[in-house]
Design a protein around this motif. Structure first.
Motif, PDB file in Angstrom:
ATOM      1  N   ILE A  78      49.003  39.966 -73.736  1.00 29.14           N
ATOM      2  CA  ILE A  78      48.139  38.880 -73.283  1.00 29.14           C
ATOM      3  C   ILE A  78      47.136  39.381 -72.248  1.00 29.14           C
ATOM      4  N   ASP A  79      47.547  40.279 -71.371  1.00 31.70           N
ATOM      5  CA  ASP A  79      46.591  40.868 -70.429  1.00 31.70           C
ATOM      6  C   ASP A  79      45.443  41.545 -71.172  1.00 31.70           C
ATOM      7  N   ASP A  80      45.791  42.266 -72.234  1.00 28.49           N
ATOM      8  CA  ASP A  80      44.759  42.969 -72.997  1.00 28.49           C
ATOM      9  C   ASP A  80      43.878  41.994 -73.767  1.00 28.49           C
ATOM     10  N   LEU A  81      44.457  40.902 -74.228  1.00 31.10           N
ATOM     11  CA  LEU A  81      43.678  39.853 -74.885  1.00 31.10           C
ATOM     12  C   LEU A  81      42.687  39.221 -73.902  1.00 31.10           C
ATOM     13  N   LEU A  82      43.177  38.911 -72.696  1.00 31.96           N
ATOM     14  CA  LEU A  82      42.339  38.220 -71.719  1.00 31.96           C
ATOM     15  C   LEU A  82      41.130  39.045 -71.292  1.00 31.96           C
ATOM     16  N   ASP A  83      41.196  40.344 -71.489  1.00 33.76           N
ATOM     17  CA  ASP A  83      40.040  41.179 -71.144  1.00 33.76           C
ATOM     18  C   ASP A  83      38.841  40.877 -72.032  1.00 33.76           C
ATOM     19  N   TYR A  84      39.094  40.209 -73.171  1.00 33.68           N
ATOM     20  CA  TYR A  84      38.002  39.876 -74.095  1.00 33.68           C
ATOM     21  C   TYR A  84      37.893  38.372 -74.326  1.00 33.68           C
ATOM     22  N   GLN A  85      38.564  37.598 -73.482  1.00 29.67           N
ATOM     23  CA  GLN A  85      38.535  36.141 -73.654  1.00 29.67           C
ATOM     24  C   GLN A  85      37.326  35.578 -72.927  1.00 29.67           C
ATOM     25  N   ALA A 112      40.240  45.191 -84.308  1.00 29.52           N
ATOM     26  CA  ALA A 112      38.861  44.908 -84.713  1.00 29.52           C
ATOM     27  C   ALA A 112      38.276  46.056 -85.522  1.00 29.52           C
ATOM     28  N   MET A 113      38.622  47.302 -85.151  1.00 34.91           N
ATOM     29  CA  MET A 113      38.122  48.445 -85.923  1.00 34.91           C
ATOM     30  C   MET A 113      38.718  48.465 -87.324  1.00 34.91           C
ATOM     31  N   ALA A 114      39.965  48.000 -87.445  1.00 34.38           N
ATOM     32  CA  ALA A 114      40.626  47.981 -88.752  1.00 34.38           C
ATOM     33  C   ALA A 114      40.159  46.816 -89.607  1.00 34.38           C
ATOM     34  N   LEU A 134      30.478  50.688 -84.072  1.00 41.80           N
ATOM     35  CA  LEU A 134      29.973  50.216 -82.785  1.00 41.80           C
ATOM     36  C   LEU A 134      31.078  50.228 -81.731  1.00 41.80           C
ATOM     37  N   ILE A 135      32.260  49.758 -82.128  1.00 40.96           N
ATOM     38  CA  ILE A 135      33.379  49.736 -81.184  1.00 40.96           C
ATOM     39  C   ILE A 135      33.798  51.152 -80.811  1.00 40.96           C
ATOM     40  N   ARG A 136      33.821  52.045 -81.787  1.00 39.46           N
ATOM     41  CA  ARG A 136      34.159  53.440 -81.505  1.00 39.46           C
ATOM     42  C   ARG A 136      33.194  54.026 -80.474  1.00 39.46           C
ATOM     43  N   LEU A 146      32.372  41.711 -77.825  1.00 38.11           N
ATOM     44  CA  LEU A 146      32.986  40.383 -77.732  1.00 38.11           C
ATOM     45  C   LEU A 146      32.774  39.597 -79.025  1.00 38.11           C
ATOM     46  N   GLU A 147      31.588  39.658 -79.564  1.00 38.00           N
ATOM     47  CA  GLU A 147      31.303  38.931 -80.798  1.00 38.00           C
ATOM     48  C   GLU A 147      32.152  39.444 -81.955  1.00 38.00           C
ATOM     49  N   ILE A 148      32.369  40.754 -81.989  1.00 35.61           N
ATOM     50  CA  ILE A 148      33.168  41.333 -83.073  1.00 35.61           C
ATOM     51  C   ILE A 148      34.636  40.944 -82.943  1.00 35.61           C
ATOM     52  N   VAL A 149      35.218  41.115 -81.748  1.00 36.24           N
ATOM     53  CA  VAL A 149      36.651  40.828 -81.604  1.00 36.24           C
ATOM     54  C   VAL A 149      36.943  39.347 -81.813  1.00 36.24           C
ATOM     55  N   HIS A 150      35.979  38.494 -81.455  1.00 36.79           N
ATOM     56  CA  HIS A 150      36.157  37.065 -81.727  1.00 36.79           C
ATOM     57  C   HIS A 150      35.985  36.776 -83.214  1.00 36.79           C
ATOM     58  N   GLY A 151      34.987  37.395 -83.816  1.00 35.49           N
ATOM     59  CA  GLY A 151      34.650  37.073 -85.195  1.00 35.49           C
ATOM     60  C   GLY A 151      35.635  37.578 -86.228  1.00 35.49           C
TER      61      GLY A 151
END
Length: 324
Positions: A212-219, A245-247, A256-258, A273-278
């Motif tokens: 959840i900590d790692d999730l919140l970094d992109y929330q 997201a890369m997978a 882009l993420i790499r 952010l747009e990618i991990v959400h999308g």
């Protein structure tokens, strides 16, 4: 701590007050700066979840002694020492809305006071008087250090697998959760079944917390996010939202993420952010955290009904509610 204990802490309010007194007593040092920095970190407003696990685990097994107090306090010292070291490694300037110790006093004092707290925790282990507990905690310190080094070596590494990621967070985060609940069971003379269950409960809870900590970094988004959102990306840390997201994303999105992981910084934050959400990376990370919580809850079946067990259940559920 607040004068009104949160529901998870309520059954052990008196124990927590005793832990707080013990922490302050054991911070005593003939070197004023040690006490100053130690007290600054201890008073930084954390919920002290790890010592809470020790107290609840012992009390859930009907423990009536007082060694769990000293044990919970030394667990907090171990945690505090890792915070001091982590902030130096990460060059952090803020923690929980306050300036970090390294930003206030410098790196060298922070590292050395962290060393002091680790050393003091081992003195306290001796006072607890259990070779079994010393074995568990000394092994845990090695595993935690290995987890931190693993994370450091993976900075900027976009090729890390989910398996590698979970190995890292098991060491750097979940291990101390596991040791806290495990030693709480040991001090209470738990049965082998109860001890194993509480050890695994702490492990799964710690994994859920880190997920959840790692999730919140992109929330959130780049305009409304809090100051700490994006810190992992800025440091080039390949956490689960990015790995998934890369997978799951397109080849262009993965590239882009790499690049963002490799370069660090926040130059591509909005696009990431747009990618991990999308692509559902945040939902996936949350689902993995929820699965860990369910595993943790299942382990509590070995405990008799009590307010302490109820608090352990609530603590696990709250691990994922932070991002609801």
């Amino acid at each position: 701590m607040s004068t009104t204990a949160p529901p998870t802490h309520a059954p052990v309010t008196e124990d927590f007050a005793a832990v707080d007194r013990t922490i302050r007593d054991r911070l005593a040092s003939r070197v004023p700066l040690v006490q100053t920095i130690g007290a600054y970190i201890v008073d930084s407003g954390g919920k002290r979840v790890r010592p809470l696990l020790t107290l609840l685990a012992a009390r859930a097994l009907n423990y009536t002694g007082d060694r769990h107090i000293l044990l919970a306090a030394l667990i907090e010292f171990m945690h505090t020492s890792t915070l001091l070291h982590d902030d130096v490694v990460d060059e952090s300037k803020l923690r929980r809305g306050r300036a970090t110790a390294n930003d206030t006093w410098g790196n060298a004092p922070s590292v050395l006071v962290g060393d002091f707290l680790y050393s003091r925790s081992f003195q306290m282990m001796v006072d607890v008087g259990s070779m079994r507990i010393m074995t568990i905690l000394s092994s845990a310190t090695s595993t935690i250090a290995e987890g931190e080094v693993l994370q450091l070596t993976n900075i900027g590494n976009a090729d890390i697998s989910e398996e590698d990621y979970f190995e890292t967070i098991q060491g750097k985060t979940a291990m101390l959760f596991e040791a806290a609940s495990h030693t709480g069971a040991v001090v209470a003379d738990a049965t082998a079944e109860q001890e194993g269950a509480l050890q695994r409960y702490g492990r799964y809870l710690g994994l859920a917390f880190q997920l959840i900590d790692d999730l919140l970094d992109y929330q959130g988004d780049a305009d409304t996010m809090g100051k700490n959102v994006g810190d992992d990306l800025a440091e080039g840390k390949p956490t689960l939202p990015l790995i998934h997201a890369m997978a799951a994303g397109t080849p262009e999105q993965a590239a882009l993420i790499r690049e963002a992981i490799d370069q660090g910084g926040l130059g591509r934050l909005q696009e990431v952010l747009e990618i991990v959400h999308g692509c559902g990376a945040l939902d996936y990370t949350r689902q993995r955290a929820e699965a860990m919580v369910e595993l943790a809850l299942n382990e509590l079946d070995v405990l008799p009904p009590s307010p302490y067990r109820d608090s352990l259940e609530l603590l696990a559920r709250q691990a994922v509610d932070r991002c609801a």
